[in-house]
Design a protein around this motif. Structure first.
Motif, PDB file in Angstrom:
ATOM      1  N   TYR A 120       0.930  -1.274   0.051  1.00 44.51           N
ATOM      2  CA  TYR A 120       0.141   0.003  -0.113  1.00 44.51           C
ATOM      3  C   TYR A 120       0.810   1.262  -0.036  1.00 44.51           C
ATOM      4  CZ  TYR A 120       0.915   0.999   4.855  1.00 44.51           C
ATOM      5  OH  TYR A 120       1.730   1.302   6.010  1.00 44.51           O
ATOM      6  N   SER A 121       2.304   1.059   0.598  1.00 41.08           N
ATOM      7  CA  SER A 121       2.674   2.374   0.597  1.00 41.08           C
ATOM      8  C   SER A 121       3.468   2.958  -0.702  1.00 41.08           C
ATOM      9  CB  SER A 121       4.179   2.200   1.678  1.00 41.08           C
ATOM     10  OG  SER A 121       4.977   1.124   1.326  1.00 41.08           O
ATOM     11  N   LEU A 122       3.362   2.099  -1.656  1.00 44.06           N
ATOM     12  CA  LEU A 122       3.949   2.237  -3.054  1.00 44.06           C
ATOM     13  C   LEU A 122       2.789   3.085  -3.753  1.00 44.06           C
ATOM     14  CD1 LEU A 122       6.336  -0.604  -3.402  1.00 44.06           C
ATOM     15  CD2 LEU A 122       7.023   1.517  -2.613  1.00 44.06           C
ATOM     16  N   ASP A 123       3.264   3.399  -5.185  1.00 42.47           N
ATOM     17  CA  ASP A 123       2.327   3.867  -6.185  1.00 42.47           C
ATOM     18  C   ASP A 123       1.192   2.992  -6.361  1.00 42.47           C
ATOM     19  OD1 ASP A 123       1.818   6.053  -8.208  1.00 42.47           O
ATOM     20  OD2 ASP A 123       1.596   4.258  -9.097  1.00 42.47           O
ATOM     21  N   GLN A 124      -0.049   2.995  -6.380  1.00 39.44           N
ATOM     22  CA  GLN A 124      -0.933   2.278  -6.597  1.00 39.44           C
ATOM     23  C   GLN A 124      -1.819   2.165  -7.828  1.00 39.44           C
ATOM     24  OE1 GLN A 124      -2.170  -0.238  -4.008  1.00 39.44           O
ATOM     25  NE2 GLN A 124      -0.184   0.683  -3.412  1.00 39.44           N
ATOM     26  N   ALA A 125      -0.898   2.646  -8.875  1.00 44.29           N
ATOM     27  CA  ALA A 125      -1.452   2.617 -10.291  1.00 44.29           C
ATOM     28  C   ALA A 125      -1.803   1.228 -10.735  1.00 44.29           C
ATOM     29  CB  ALA A 125      -0.414   3.260 -11.294  1.00 44.29           C
ATOM     30  N   ASP A 126      -0.739   0.186 -10.429  1.00 46.66           N
ATOM     31  CA  ASP A 126      -1.319  -1.257 -10.805  1.00 46.66           C
ATOM     32  C   ASP A 126      -2.459  -1.665 -10.189  1.00 46.66           C
ATOM     33  OD1 ASP A 126       0.700  -1.424 -12.772  1.00 46.66           O
ATOM     34  OD2 ASP A 126       2.341  -2.067 -11.220  1.00 46.66           O
ATOM     35  N   THR A 127      -2.437  -1.209  -8.924  1.00 48.66           N
ATOM     36  CA  THR A 127      -3.965  -1.727  -7.926  1.00 48.66           C
ATOM     37  C   THR A 127      -5.277  -1.051  -8.697  1.00 48.66           C
ATOM     38  OG1 THR A 127      -2.627  -1.505  -5.974  1.00 48.66           O
ATOM     39  CG2 THR A 127      -4.987  -1.393  -5.754  1.00 48.66           C
ATOM     40  N   VAL A 128      -4.999   0.150  -9.257  1.00 50.95           N
ATOM     41  CA  VAL A 128      -6.256   0.615  -9.862  1.00 50.95           C
ATOM     42  C   VAL A 128      -6.502   0.038 -11.065  1.00 50.95           C
ATOM     43  CG1 VAL A 128      -7.181   2.702 -10.824  1.00 50.95           C
ATOM     44  CG2 VAL A 128      -5.991   3.210  -8.794  1.00 50.95           C
ATOM     45  N   LYS A 129      -5.494  -0.285 -12.061  1.00 48.96           N
ATOM     46  CA  LYS A 129      -5.628  -1.125 -13.214  1.00 48.96           C
ATOM     47  C   LYS A 129      -6.326  -2.619 -12.981  1.00 48.96           C
ATOM     48  CE  LYS A 129      -3.113  -2.408 -17.178  1.00 48.96           C
ATOM     49  NZ  LYS A 129      -1.793  -2.220 -18.030  1.00 48.96           N
ATOM     50  N   ALA A 130      -5.718  -3.257 -11.925  1.00 48.08           N
ATOM     51  CA  ALA A 130      -6.400  -4.572 -11.478  1.00 48.08           C
ATOM     52  C   ALA A 130      -7.674  -4.400 -11.139  1.00 48.08           C
ATOM     53  CB  ALA A 130      -5.320  -5.142 -10.370  1.00 48.08           C
ATOM     54  N   LEU A 131      -7.952  -3.496 -10.680  1.00 47.55           N
ATOM     55  CA  LEU A 131      -9.588  -3.221 -10.119  1.00 47.55           C
ATOM     56  C   LEU A 131     -10.391  -2.947 -11.242  1.00 47.55           C
ATOM     57  CD1 LEU A 131      -8.918  -1.137  -6.715  1.00 47.55           C
ATOM     58  CD2 LEU A 131     -10.149  -3.382  -6.930  1.00 47.55           C
ATOM     59  N   GLU A 132      -9.992  -2.439 -12.467  1.00 45.06           N
ATOM     60  CA  GLU A 132     -10.705  -1.956 -13.545  1.00 45.06           C
ATOM     61  C   GLU A 132     -10.996  -3.315 -14.244  1.00 45.06           C
ATOM     62  OE1 GLU A 132      -8.475   0.719 -15.395  1.00 45.06           O
ATOM     63  OE2 GLU A 132      -9.296   2.534 -14.361  1.00 45.06           O
ATOM     64  N   LYS A 133      -9.903  -4.093 -14.372  1.00 45.57           N
ATOM     65  CA  LYS A 133      -9.865  -5.317 -15.039  1.00 45.57           C
ATOM     66  C   LYS A 133     -10.809  -6.265 -14.281  1.00 45.57           C
ATOM     67  CE  LYS A 133      -6.399  -4.442 -18.108  1.00 45.57           C
ATOM     68  NZ  LYS A 133      -6.604  -4.344 -19.471  1.00 45.57           N
ATOM     69  N   LEU A 134     -10.741  -6.643 -12.768  1.00 41.47           N
ATOM     70  CA  LEU A 134     -11.591  -7.576 -12.237  1.00 41.47           C
ATOM     71  C   LEU A 134     -12.984  -6.878 -12.440  1.00 41.47           C
ATOM     72  CD1 LEU A 134      -9.235  -8.186  -9.127  1.00 41.47           C
ATOM     73  CD2 LEU A 134     -10.010  -9.776 -10.596  1.00 41.47           C
ATOM     74  N   GLN A 135     -13.330  -5.737 -12.324  1.00 43.01           N
ATOM     75  CA  GLN A 135     -14.569  -5.274 -12.441  1.00 43.01           C
ATOM     76  C   GLN A 135     -15.279  -5.586 -13.751  1.00 43.01           C
ATOM     77  OE1 GLN A 135     -16.472  -3.888  -9.505  1.00 43.01           O
ATOM     78  NE2 GLN A 135     -18.050  -4.547 -11.347  1.00 43.01           N
ATOM     79  N   THR A 136     -14.372  -5.316 -14.726  1.00 45.40           N
ATOM     80  CA  THR A 136     -14.878  -5.755 -16.124  1.00 45.40           C
ATOM     81  C   THR A 136     -15.138  -7.236 -16.273  1.00 45.40           C
ATOM     82  OG1 THR A 136     -13.398  -4.076 -17.270  1.00 45.40           O
ATOM     83  CG2 THR A 136     -14.225  -6.058 -18.604  1.00 45.40           C
TER      84      THR A 136
END
Length: 264
Positions: A120-136
């Motif tokens: 969590y302490s690092l940049d979360q751009a990949d987390t946001v991308k993963a959430l978009e993929k999973l939601q799709t």
């Protein structure tokens, strides 16, 4: 007996390695495909990948391509090469939408991106991308057997964003940027209403309002003291027996004392 068995194992391994090396150099794509399948079935995914990489272009559009690209995607996933796995699984879904493996591939493609999510302490751009993929995936396959796993992954990823947002807000309080802290905590509470950090967020919001008020110039102090009072009330409203109660009460006593100066 033991020596004979050991010798047989060595000979078998040597022969197997020789076959594999021969397949790598072989111009016969059918032989390569057979060896790649053999390596895949044996769980030797790294070796299989080398052959799949050689075969990918030749097999596009062929009847065996669906099986090849499924195994290719799985091999990347099994070897934890999640970026490549995600890419290959997405390509598989796009290329073979009627495949019996399409839901599994769609899920693993999205799930691969979740594996790229950092702490969590690092940049979360990949987390946001993963959430978009999973939601799709969830939107496209609402009745899939993989929905529970997808929802669990989404919950975990959202937890990282939640923790990141809380720590960012708390960071403003730590460096005494109380104005920014108040805004950040307001945003955090609005964005994550059910957060397990709510008690902490309400206290640090109160502390930020309190520190801003007692260190204000006289012309701004009264208004800010009232803001601090409201923040104190919200903390107790949320949890009357808060773990911060003693400290909060001491702070509130100071607020009330300072407010009396403006009523005389």
């Amino acid at each position: 007996m033991k020596k004979t068995l050991l010798l047989l194992i060595v000979v078998t391994l040597f022969y197997s390695c020789g076959e594999y090396q021969k397949a790598l150099k072989n111009e016969d794509v059918a032989a390569k495909f057979e060896m790649a399948t053999k390596m895949y079935d044996a769980g030797k995914y790294t070796k299989a990948i080398r052959l799949f990489e050689q075969l990918a272009t030749s097999y596009r559009g062929k009847p065996q391509a669906e099986k090849l690209f499924y195994m290719f995607s799985q091999s990347y996933y099994k070897t934890k090469q999640y970026y490549l796995a995600g890419y290959q699984f997405e390509a598989f879904v796009s290329g073979y939408p009627r495949s019996e493996k399409v839901q599994e591939a769609a899920f693993l493609g999205a799930y691969s991106y979740s594996k790229l999510s950092p702490v969590y302490s690092l940049d979360q751009a990949d987390t946001v991308k993963a959430l978009e993929k999973l939601q799709t995936f969830i939107d496209n396959y609402p009745n899939s057997e993989y929905i529970p796993q997808a929802n669990e992954a989404v919950q975990k990823l959202n937890g990282k964003l939640e923790k990141k947002a809380f720590e960012n807000a708390k960071g403003y309080n730590t460096i005494s940027d109380y104005k920014s802290a108040l805004i950040a905590f307001d945003n955090f509470i609005a964005d994550f209403p059910g957060t397990p950090f709510k008690e902490d967020a309400l206290f640090y919001k109160y502390d930020s309002a309190y520190q801003l008020a007692i260190n204000s110039i006289p012309s701004k102090m009264e208004e800010r003291l009232h803001v601090a009072q409201t923040a104190y009330a919200n903390l107790l409203k949320f949890k009357s027996d808060t773990k911060y109660k003693k400290q909060a009460e001491e702070m509130n006593a100071r607020v009330e004392t300072d407010l009396q100066k403006f009523t005389k």
